[in-house]
Design an enzyme around this catalytic site. Structure first.
Site, PDB file in Angstrom:
ATOM      1  N   CYS A  95       0.830  -1.210   0.000  1.00 38.84           N
ATOM      2  CA  CYS A  95       0.000   0.000   0.000  1.00 38.84           C
ATOM      3  C   CYS A  95       0.869   1.266   0.000  1.00 38.84           C
ATOM      4  O   CYS A  95       1.584   1.528   0.967  1.00 38.84           O
ATOM      5  CB  CYS A  95      -0.914  -0.033   1.230  1.00 38.84           C
ATOM      6  SG  CYS A  95      -1.744   1.510   1.596  1.00 38.84           S
ATOM      7  N   CYS A  98       0.244   3.751   2.825  1.00 35.23           N
ATOM      8  CA  CYS A  98       0.751   3.177   4.083  1.00 35.23           C
ATOM      9  C   CYS A  98       2.246   3.428   4.216  1.00 35.23           C
ATOM     10  O   CYS A  98       2.737   3.756   5.302  1.00 35.23           O
ATOM     11  CB  CYS A  98       0.464   1.677   4.138  1.00 35.23           C
ATOM     12  SG  CYS A  98      -1.293   1.252   4.056  1.00 35.23           S
TER      13      CYS A  98
END
Length: 174
Positions: A95, A98
């Site tokens: 991600c 993230c």
């Protein structure tokens, strides 16, 4: 159920998995973690689900950062035995938003070290925990107090915004 969860301002995040982020992210390394950065909408949150969209596969090399691992018999044990509120970052190694949050969480953890404990949970390694708290977007942050969810917010944000959100949640809901 035994779980090993990284509890540190300096999480260890390395991945050789392909980047499945739907957005065209060619230079995350050039992004700064200063509060003046504005992420494009498509980078603020990644939706999880059965119908994911992917781009060309490409390996990512993430910086190796010193980590501290603690082992608990369960996630509930970690929450129950924490002497202070726990901020849990539900993330995935693939991600992009993230990964953008890694240095921001380091700053937040350092600034609020007396106030909250920062814990990162990889949703792919611990899907049962992610399902229990209905994690449907990444990154998702859940602030726990006394073992129970106190507040929840999704998407990448600046360190100042995250600190303000945590402090406001703790003040309002005490």
């Amino acid at each position: 159920m035994a779980a090993s969860i990284s509890t540190s301002a300096n999480p260890l995040l390395t991945s050789e998995r392909p980047n499945r982020l739907a957005a065209n992210v060619t230079s995350l390394s050039r992004l700064s973690s200063t509060s003046s950065i504005q992420l494009p909408v498509q980078l603020r949150c990644v939706r999880l689900g059965n119908h994911g969209v992917s781009t060309l596969s490409r390996s990512r090399i993430l910086p190796v950062i010193k980590a501290s691992n603690q082992t608990f018999s369960s996630f509930d044990d970690l929450l129950a035995n924490s002497g202070k509120p726990v901020l849990v970052d539900f993330y995935a190694t693939w991600c992009g938003p993230c990964q953008f949050m890694v240095p921001i969480l380091e700053k937040v953890s350092a600034k609020l070290s007396d106030t909250v404990q920062v814990v990162k949970i990889d949703t792919e390694k611990y899907p049962v925990i992610a399902d229990k708290y209905k994690i449907e977007a990444l990154p998702t942050f859940v602030l726990f107090k006394d073992g129970k969810p106190l507040d929840r917010f999704e998407g990448a944000m600046t360190a100042d915004d995250l600190i303000k959100r945590i402090e406001d949640s703790l003040k309002v809901k005490q």
